[in-house]
Design an enzyme around this catalytic site. Structure first.
Site, mmCIF file in Angstrom:
data_model
loop_
_atom_site.group_PDB
_atom_site.id
_atom_site.type_symbol
_atom_site.label_atom_id
_atom_site.label_comp_id
_atom_site.label_asym_id
_atom_site.label_seq_id
_atom_site.Cartn_x
_atom_site.Cartn_y
_atom_site.Cartn_z
ATOM 1 C CE LYS A 12 -4.025 -2.351 1.662
ATOM 2 N NZ LYS A 12 -5.290 -2.307 2.353
ATOM 3 C CG HIS A 91 -6.738 -2.728 -3.304
ATOM 4 N ND1 HIS A 91 -7.253 -1.904 -2.342
ATOM 5 C CD2 HIS A 91 -6.238 -3.810 -2.666
ATOM 6 C CE1 HIS A 91 -7.062 -2.474 -1.152
ATOM 7 N NE2 HIS A 91 -6.448 -3.617 -1.322
ATOM 8 C CD GLU A 139 -8.035 -7.320 -0.506
ATOM 9 O OE1 GLU A 139 -6.954 -7.846 -0.253
ATOM 10 O OE2 GLU A 139 -8.198 -6.081 -0.552
ATOM 11 C CB ILE A 144 -9.501 -3.444 4.025
ATOM 12 C CG1 ILE A 144 -9.860 -4.434 2.911
ATOM 13 C CG2 ILE A 144 -8.134 -2.815 3.774
ATOM 14 C CD1 ILE A 144 -9.908 -3.827 1.523
ATOM 15 C CB SER A 201 -2.199 -3.747 8.269
ATOM 16 O OG SER A 201 -3.327 -4.588 8.297
#
Ligand code: G3P
Length: 220
Positions: A12, A91, A139, A144, A201
């Protein structure tokens, strides 16, 4: 070709994955991983990361454009030139229109760039599969960056996404992502029919990368 099961890490635009820190992160993944990992560095770091690692490297995004006047866009050919093996597309933090996703997948295919089309629900996953990408990554946006993984919170939906994709095109592989942090999350994802996970993350912000990698690989 990417071997399975696979763990894809999306860097990211976290500060922890930028520039030298992104390179360090990549080296740490390479040093500690024993299974199939793919890294998706920040756009400006793509070429450096490709040069600095043996791991497969994917871009985070490309636009449906060809060389010419497209200020500020990401050219698929530029990503190939930088040495990437594939790219994420659509995304939920960088979505494209349906027609554009189709164009991007077709452009990428034409230049041998693998594609991972992200989708936010099973219906979108099926639509993405119809475009013939290498992977569809389901996703749910609301999970997220959180601590509850998609495989724990929405197992039925992951299963549905896999089934719907396979009904459209059995050759398209399915990943899932959002909140994936440990080996149990990966194990459940695989049991639900995916070939791996897409996470960010859990790795980028990990305080102990070696331990996190070992944990994520625990059942592979
Ligand atoms: O592309 C992966 C991503 O959106 C999931 O992020 O932080 O929940 O692992 P995260």
């Amino acid at each position: 070709m990417i071997s399975e099961p696979v763990i894809m890490v999306n860097y990211k635009t976290y500060r922890e994955s930028l520039g030298d820190r992104g390179m360090e992160l990549t080296r740490a993944i390479e040093r500690h991983c024993t299974k199939n990992w793919v890294v998706c560095p920040q756009a400006v770091d793509l070429r450096d990361v490709v040069k600095g690692t043996e791991l497969p490297v994917f871009a985070q995004h490309v636009d449906g454009i060809e060389p010419g006047s497209h200020t500020g866009h990401t050219l698929p050919e530029a990503v190939v030139d930088a040495g990437a093996m594939g790219t994420l597309i659509n995304h939920s933090e960088n979505t494209l229109e349906l027609w554009e996703i189709e164009k991007v997948v077709s452009l990428c295919k034409g230049m041998g760039l693998m594609t991972v089309v992200c989708a936010n629900n099973p219906a979108a996953s099926a639509a993405a599969a119809g475009m013939g990408p290498d992977f569809v990554a389901y996703e749910p946006p609301e999970l997220i960056g959180g601590d509850i993984s998609v495989s724990t919170a929405k197992p039925e939906v992951v299963k549905e996404a896999v089934e719907r994709v396979k009904r459209v095109d059995a050759n398209v592989k399915v990943l899932c992502g959002a909140g994936v942090k440990n080996g149990d999350d990966v194990k459940i994802a695989l049991e639900l029919g995916t070939v791996g996970v897409l996470l960010a993350s859990g790795i980028v912000k990990s305080k102990n990368i070696e331990e996190t990698i070992q944990d994520l690989e625990r059942y592979l």
